[in-house]
Design an enzyme around this catalytic site. Structure first.
Site, short mmCIF file in Angstrom:
data_model
loop_
_atom_site.label_atom_id
_atom_site.label_comp_id
_atom_site.label_asym_id
_atom_site.label_seq_id
_atom_site.Cartn_x
_atom_site.Cartn_y
_atom_site.Cartn_z
N HIS A 101 -5.85 -5.03 2.58
CA HIS A 101 -6.20 -6.24 3.32
C HIS A 101 -7.22 -5.90 4.40
O HIS A 101 -7.27 -4.78 4.91
CB HIS A 101 -4.98 -6.93 3.92
CG HIS A 101 -4.16 -6.08 4.84
ND1 HIS A 101 -3.37 -5.04 4.40
CD2 HIS A 101 -3.99 -6.13 6.18
CE1 HIS A 101 -2.75 -4.49 5.43
NE2 HIS A 101 -3.12 -5.14 6.52
N HIS A 103 -8.76 -7.30 8.05
CA HIS A 103 -8.56 -8.18 9.20
C HIS A 103 -9.91 -8.68 9.71
O HIS A 103 -10.85 -7.88 9.84
CB HIS A 103 -7.91 -7.42 10.37
CG HIS A 103 -6.55 -6.89 10.10
ND1 HIS A 103 -5.42 -7.52 10.57
CD2 HIS A 103 -6.13 -5.79 9.43
CE1 HIS A 103 -4.36 -6.82 10.21
NE2 HIS A 103 -4.76 -5.76 9.51
#
Length: 143
Positions: A101, A103
């Site tokens: 992931h 950010h």
């Protein structure tokens, strides 16, 4: 960790509710549950991969243009002074969920936000998430 046990796989499949900012066949972008600032968004691969090293190169090539478009919308929606793109690989680097992931963290002068683990996080309620989601979706037309 298997796909069945993975928090982000469950979110991508719709098994766990999230504040979804964007979705296509390959990625989902959601508001972070414990944001550094409101508008803090995660881009998550729908297909499970543990970290950057498992990310297929073709997906990596599509990730940054998506991050750029989302970052522009986050800047418009929040009025932030800047932003951080943060991507951690491995527990030693601060990766808390074993699924790739990225950010996108809006930043403001004097916000006091720390990018280290568990410092400077907010704990907004559903109303704040819904308000931010509406703003981001309004700005996200044409993504």
């Amino acid at each position: 960790m298997t796909k069945d046990d993975c928090l982000f796989c469950k979110i991508a499949r719709g098994g766990i509710p999230s504040y979804k900012v964007y979705e296509d066949g390959e990625f989902i972008a959601i508001l972070d549950r414990y944001p550094r600032n409101m508008g803090h968004t995660l881009i998550i691969t729908k297909e499970h991969c543990d970290d950057l090293f498992g990310l297929p190169p073709d997906a990596a090539g599509r990730l940054l243009p998506l991050a750029q478009r989302l970052a522009a919308r986050i800047r418009e929606a929040t009025g932030c002074d800047g932003l951080n793109l943060l991507q951690n690989n491995g527990e030693a680097a601060g990766q808390e969920v074993g699924h790739f992931h990225l950010h996108i963290i809006p930043r403001f002068f004097g916000d006091g936000v720390s990018l280290t683990r568990a410092k400077g996080r907010l704990d907004p309620g559903p109303e704040e998430f819904e308000r931010m989601l509406r703003k981001l979706k309004q700005e996200a037309k044409g993504l």
